[in-house]
Each structure stands twice: as structure tokens, then as C-alpha cells.
Scaffold this active site. Sequence first.
Site, PDB file in Angstrom:
ATOM      1  N   CYS A   6     -41.620  53.104  64.208  1.00 43.20           N
ATOM      2  CA  CYS A   6     -40.166  53.085  64.365  1.00 43.20           C
ATOM      3  C   CYS A   6     -39.518  51.741  64.014  1.00 43.20           C
ATOM      4  O   CYS A   6     -39.391  51.407  62.863  1.00 43.20           O
ATOM      5  CB  CYS A   6     -39.799  53.552  65.778  1.00 43.20           C
ATOM      6  SG  CYS A   6     -38.100  54.177  65.839  1.00 43.20           S
TER       7      CYS A   6
ATOM      8  N   LYS B 245     -47.643  48.953  68.065  1.00 43.77           N
ATOM      9  CA  LYS B 245     -46.294  48.558  67.608  1.00 43.77           C
ATOM     10  C   LYS B 245     -46.047  47.063  67.841  1.00 43.77           C
ATOM     11  O   LYS B 245     -46.096  46.584  68.978  1.00 43.77           O
ATOM     12  CB  LYS B 245     -45.256  49.396  68.351  1.00 43.77           C
ATOM     13  CG  LYS B 245     -43.822  49.204  67.881  1.00 43.77           C
ATOM     14  CD  LYS B 245     -42.904  50.205  68.585  1.00 43.77           C
ATOM     15  CE  LYS B 245     -41.463  50.143  68.089  1.00 43.77           C
ATOM     16  NZ  LYS B 245     -40.620  51.159  68.753  1.00 43.77           N
TER      17      LYS B 245
ATOM     18  N   GLU C 198     -43.266  58.980  66.946  1.00 43.83           N
ATOM     19  CA  GLU C 198     -43.634  57.976  67.965  1.00 43.83           C
ATOM     20  C   GLU C 198     -43.690  58.666  69.337  1.00 43.83           C
ATOM     21  O   GLU C 198     -42.863  59.541  69.629  1.00 43.83           O
ATOM     22  CB  GLU C 198     -42.527  56.907  67.961  1.00 43.83           C
ATOM     23  CG  GLU C 198     -42.667  55.810  68.991  1.00 43.83           C
ATOM     24  CD  GLU C 198     -41.459  54.846  68.955  1.00 43.83           C
ATOM     25  OE1 GLU C 198     -40.400  55.188  68.380  1.00 43.83           O
ATOM     26  OE2 GLU C 198     -41.593  53.749  69.526  1.00 43.83           O
TER      27      GLU C 198
ATOM     28  N   VAL D 134     -33.086  55.805  66.831  1.00 46.28           N
ATOM     29  CA  VAL D 134     -31.765  56.011  67.422  1.00 46.28           C
ATOM     30  C   VAL D 134     -30.681  55.304  66.596  1.00 46.28           C
ATOM     31  O   VAL D 134     -29.526  55.709  66.630  1.00 46.28           O
ATOM     32  CB  VAL D 134     -31.704  55.555  68.900  1.00 46.28           C
ATOM     33  CG1 VAL D 134     -32.550  56.475  69.773  1.00 46.28           C
ATOM     34  CG2 VAL D 134     -32.160  54.118  69.073  1.00 46.28           C
TER      35      VAL D 134
HETATM   36  C1  ACM Z   1     -37.463  52.682  68.333  1.00 48.41           C
HETATM   37  O1  ACM Z   1     -38.121  51.744  67.903  1.00 48.41           O
HETATM   38  N1  ACM Z   1     -38.023  53.680  68.957  1.00 48.41           N
HETATM   39  C2  ACM Z   1     -36.019  52.748  68.132  1.00 48.41           C
END
Ligand code: ACM
Length: 267
Positions: A143, A110, A39, A170
Site C-alpha cells: 500500500c 511493510k 493488504e 484510502v
Molecule cells: C495504507 O497504507 N493502507 C493506506
Amino acid sequence: MHITVAAIQTSPRFGEVTANVEAALAAVPPGCDLAVLPELFSTGYQFRSRDEVRALAEPVPDGPTTTRLLAFAAERGTHVVAGLCERAGERLFNSAVLARPDGRSAVYRKVHLFWDEKDLFDPGDLAFAVHEAAGTRIGMLVCFDWMFPEAARALALAGATVLCHPSNLVLPLGPDAMVTRSIENRVFSVTANRVGREHRARAELSFIGLSQIVAPSGQRLARLGSNEPGVAVARIDLDEAGAPITPRNDVWADRRPEMYGVGGARS
Ligand code: ACM
């Protein structure tokens, strides 16, 4: 049919776009059919403001990073999926781009924004879609989409065999959750995460690495550690995607949507 897939684990420096792009592409192994990059691989993750996002965001497909990815794909005959910061008029998206060797691209924005991303990006406005790539059908997640089983399910229902998952994870459970996403949807998943730390805004973030390639059985075919950049590579047998669970259990034939009642708000 077999293809070779790779997850490229990087350690970008914030704002050093050209260096980050070239370092990531230099790590793509020769002969790879499908390479997944993290990402926001070109910029780094922790933006301080929407203005800062705007300054580094690029149009897709005409911006310099997508142009470079397409040139690389053409030169190497490799399909590339990479996360980047997209500008579309006034809107800013945390996107994933598919760059194909024939010059065609596709984008996913996203849908499930994580934490302070909600101040920085617009939520994705494109439905989960499946794209022909590397002789199969891929779907893209970014992510934190891992947290929403509906995202992977929508892609699998639309016929994806490989989930490409650019990440800056994370939270520690993301890679394990992607094992479950692979099992429950009978798909491969390729999670490309980054390593390193950023402390440009109020909280320091430590990115957990652990990039991986997972088979529909849940087996991790390749996995990296948490500290170093690297490359996870696997040769995958696409016929395993969608395979029955037992001789009498097929995940698609056995679904009972009429019993689930999902789709609306939580009561
Ligand atoms: C994330 O979605 N970058 C934790």
C-alpha cells in the site's frame, strides 16, 4: 513469455479470518499464474490496539493463513501474494507473503507505515528483495509504499519485472502514482485493493478499490471500480518489462546517479 496475472479486490469483515481467506481464494480465476490479494486481506484493516493486532497476527510461514495460501498455490499451480498481519516473537508486521506452488514462501514487511499503523506495527526490517515466481522475478510493496519512489526503484534495480502491491488504499492518488511507478521503472504493477468502510477507531476509513494491472508503458490493462469486490485479470507479455523508451533512451542506461545526490536526509 506471457503469464496471466490477477488482482483480487475484496471486502473483508474485520476479524472474520477464515471467511475472508476463503472468499478471497474463491475469487482467484482458474489458470491464473500470479494472483495478488489486498493488504491485511485475512483480518481487515482498522485495529484498535497493538493487543488486538497481536491477537490476530500469525507466524509466517507456519501460521494458518500462510499454510492455507501454500495449499491453495500447490493445488492450483498459482503463485499468490497476499497481505497479512505477521507475528515474529514480540514484533508485529504488516506483511506481504508470497506463496509458491512448490511450497516455498517469502515475506516482505511493510517499510512505510501509514498513519495509525505507526502505533500498531513495527516498521519493516527486511530490504526490498526480488523473488522468482511465475517464471519471472517479482517484488512486493504494501500500500503506502507507493508514496516512496525509492521502494519501486529498489525492486526494479534488483531486477523485478512485476511489482505486486497488496493495498488498502484510502488516498485517491495511489492508483495513478502506480501508473507512474510502472512507467519510470519499466515494470508491470498489480495493485490489489479492497472496498468497503471500517469505523472501529477514531476516523472512519473508506477504501477506494480501483484495483489495477498496469503495463510498463503506463497502459492500464485492467481496472476495477470503487464499490464492489471483483477480479482484474490480464495476460501480460514479460518481454515488455525493461523495454527502451525510445530507440535512444533506456531508463537504466540513461540514469545519471552521480548527478542525483540522493540517499541522505532532506536539507
Ligand atoms: C495504507 O497504507 N493502507 C493506506
